[in-house]
Design a protein around this motif. Structure first.
Motif, short mmCIF file in Angstrom:
data_model
loop_
_atom_site.label_atom_id
_atom_site.label_comp_id
_atom_site.label_asym_id
_atom_site.label_seq_id
_atom_site.Cartn_x
_atom_site.Cartn_y
_atom_site.Cartn_z
N PHE A 138 0.86 -1.19 0.00
CA PHE A 138 0.00 0.00 0.00
C PHE A 138 0.90 1.23 0.00
CE2 PHE A 138 -2.63 -3.30 1.73
CZ PHE A 138 -3.89 -3.05 1.23
N HIS A 139 0.48 2.25 -0.75
CA HIS A 139 1.25 3.49 -0.83
C HIS A 139 0.35 4.68 -0.50
CE1 HIS A 139 4.61 1.30 -2.56
NE2 HIS A 139 3.78 0.76 -3.44
N PRO A 140 0.92 5.74 0.08
CA PRO A 140 0.11 6.90 0.46
C PRO A 140 -0.68 7.49 -0.70
CG PRO A 140 2.29 7.03 1.45
CD PRO A 140 2.33 5.88 0.48
N THR A 141 -1.92 7.89 -0.40
CA THR A 141 -2.81 8.51 -1.39
C THR A 141 -3.04 9.97 -1.03
OG1 THR A 141 -3.90 6.39 -1.76
CG2 THR A 141 -5.06 8.36 -2.50
N ASN A 142 -3.81 10.20 0.03
CA ASN A 142 -3.91 11.52 0.65
C ASN A 142 -4.20 11.27 2.13
OD1 ASN A 142 -6.82 11.81 1.32
ND2 ASN A 142 -7.15 11.93 -0.90
N PRO A 143 -3.94 12.24 3.00
CA PRO A 143 -3.99 11.97 4.44
C PRO A 143 -5.27 11.30 4.94
CG PRO A 143 -2.90 14.05 4.07
CD PRO A 143 -3.40 13.59 2.72
N LEU A 144 -6.44 11.82 4.57
CA LEU A 144 -7.69 11.26 5.06
C LEU A 144 -7.86 9.81 4.63
CD1 LEU A 144 -10.22 14.20 4.56
CD2 LEU A 144 -9.74 13.04 6.72
N VAL A 145 -7.61 9.54 3.35
CA VAL A 145 -7.77 8.18 2.83
C VAL A 145 -6.77 7.23 3.49
CG1 VAL A 145 -7.63 6.74 0.77
CG2 VAL A 145 -8.76 8.96 0.66
N TYR A 161 -7.97 6.44 7.16
CA TYR A 161 -9.08 5.49 7.32
C TYR A 161 -8.75 4.13 6.74
CZ TYR A 161 -11.43 6.10 2.65
OH TYR A 161 -11.77 6.11 1.32
N ASN A 162 -7.89 4.06 5.71
CA ASN A 162 -7.47 2.75 5.19
C ASN A 162 -6.65 1.98 6.24
OD1 ASN A 162 -8.71 2.56 2.70
ND2 ASN A 162 -6.99 3.44 1.58
N SER A 163 -5.84 2.70 6.99
CA SER A 163 -5.04 2.04 8.02
C SER A 163 -5.94 1.44 9.09
CB SER A 163 -4.02 3.01 8.63
OG SER A 163 -4.64 3.93 9.51
N ILE A 164 -7.03 2.13 9.42
CA ILE A 164 -7.98 1.62 10.41
C ILE A 164 -8.79 0.46 9.84
CG2 ILE A 164 -10.06 2.20 11.71
CD1 ILE A 164 -7.45 3.24 12.95
N SER A 165 -9.18 0.58 8.59
CA SER A 165 -9.91 -0.49 7.92
C SER A 165 -9.11 -1.79 7.96
CB SER A 165 -10.23 -0.09 6.48
OG SER A 165 -11.03 -1.07 5.84
N GLY A 203 -10.27 -4.82 10.31
CA GLY A 203 -11.03 -5.71 9.45
C GLY A 203 -12.45 -5.25 9.20
N LEU A 204 -12.63 -3.93 8.95
CA LEU A 204 -13.95 -3.35 8.76
C LEU A 204 -13.96 -2.42 7.54
CD1 LEU A 204 -14.54 -2.37 12.47
CD2 LEU A 204 -15.87 -4.10 11.25
N PRO A 205 -15.08 -2.31 6.84
CA PRO A 205 -15.18 -1.34 5.76
C PRO A 205 -15.21 0.08 6.31
CG PRO A 205 -16.88 -3.04 5.58
CD PRO A 205 -16.29 -3.13 6.96
N CYS A 206 -14.36 0.93 5.76
CA CYS A 206 -14.34 2.35 6.13
C CYS A 206 -14.38 3.19 4.86
CB CYS A 206 -13.06 2.70 6.91
SG CYS A 206 -12.82 1.82 8.45
N GLY A 207 -14.98 4.35 4.95
CA GLY A 207 -15.03 5.26 3.81
C GLY A 207 -15.18 6.69 4.28
N ALA A 238 -10.71 14.78 -1.28
CA ALA A 238 -9.65 15.31 -2.13
C ALA A 238 -8.74 16.22 -1.31
CB ALA A 238 -10.26 16.08 -3.30
N GLU A 239 -7.72 16.74 -1.95
CA GLU A 239 -6.76 17.60 -1.23
C GLU A 239 -7.42 18.84 -0.66
OE1 GLU A 239 -2.49 18.03 -2.23
OE2 GLU A 239 -3.13 17.30 -4.19
N ASP A 240 -8.45 19.36 -1.36
CA ASP A 240 -9.07 20.61 -0.89
C ASP A 240 -10.24 20.35 0.07
OD1 ASP A 240 -10.82 19.58 -2.72
OD2 ASP A 240 -10.97 21.39 -3.96
N THR A 241 -10.46 19.11 0.46
CA THR A 241 -11.52 18.80 1.44
C THR A 241 -11.21 19.47 2.78
OG1 THR A 241 -12.04 16.66 0.42
CG2 THR A 241 -12.66 16.97 2.74
N GLN A 242 -12.20 20.19 3.32
CA GLN A 242 -12.04 20.85 4.61
C GLN A 242 -12.99 20.30 5.68
OE1 GLN A 242 -11.85 25.20 4.35
NE2 GLN A 242 -11.43 25.03 2.17
#
Length: 235
Positions: A97-104, A107-111, A115-119, A181-185
């Motif tokens: 797995f490689h970094p995408t953006n901080p939020l993703v 939550y992917n690390s927690i998923s 062992g749970l679906p996160c989004g 996205a990057e501009d998500t606040q």
């Protein structure tokens, strides 16, 4: 804006829990100097995910069986699988797995770890309230990278707003218009659980994700667990 889980969802999954995390005032821009932090987070999460794929046959692992069974309870597009199955499949294939953006990444690390679906969704891109329920059919959804509409099927379990589908087949296929996205606040993150064992893990996962979000973004996070007794939350 509210997040509302419709009665049609509870009719299918009466024991479910949808954990909602709300965070405002964040800066999700990619800082490549932080890549080692996120890479380490994802690598460690991948190692923890091994706990959920102990059976030699991938489909015999509990997490995979539980979500495949869940997907038989509503209309799905052929080949649709829970997002956690996709992540665990990568782990089983020893793919990095490689970094995408901080939020993703968070939550992917927690998923992976639980062992749970996160989004997650960009709240400022949602029109009206965000619902989880059955599609009427035809709700528009343009996935990332797609040129054509991929509308929801009748009876499909989707996240949706006044404009159309936000995510199809629970947390399977994401709409580009509301993606993080990057501009998500302002972000709303979800963790899905459908039985008591998953619900217990989801409670722990929500606390862990909240801490990661607060430590990285420096903003407080609110957590609400939606159930049949508490079906909506105002962000």
């Amino acid at each position: 804006m509210k997040v509302i889980v419709d009665q049609e969802f509870w009719d299918v999954f009466p024991d479910a829990q949808i954990s909602i995390l709300n965070i405002v005032g964040l800066d999700n821009h990619i800082d490549e100097s932080k890549n080692p932090y996120f890479q380490d987070l994802l690598t460690k999460a991948s190692q923890k995910a091994q706990d959920f794929i102990q059976e030699e046959s991938f489909t015999e692992n509990d997490v995979i069986k539980e979500w495949r069974e869940a997907f038989t309870k509503f209309k799905t597009k052929k080949g649709a699988r829970s997002s956690i199955e996709a992540l665990l499949k990568r782990v089983s294939q020893e793919r990095d797995f490689h970094p995408t953006n901080p939020l993703v990444d968070l939550y992917n690390s927690i998923s992976l770890s639980y062992g749970l679906p996160c989004g997650g969704e960009d709240v400022d891109c949602i029109v009206g309230d965000m619902h989880l329920g059955k599609a009427k059919g035809g709700e528009a959804l343009f996935p990332l990278g797609a040129e054509d509409d991929s509308p929801a099927l009748p009876e499909e379990m989707i996240y949706y707003d006044d404009k159309g589908a936000i995510c199809r087949n629970l947390n399977w296929r994401e709409a580009k218009r509301t993606m993080l996205a990057e501009d998500t606040q302002h972000a709303v993150l979800v963790i899905e659980a459908i039985n008591d064992t998953q619900k217990e893990r989801a409670q722990e996962a929500a606390q862990a994700l909240s801490k990661l979000l607060t430590d990285y973004f420096g903003q407080e996070v609110s957590i609400v667990h939606l159930t049949t007794e508490h079906r909506e939350v105002e962000l």
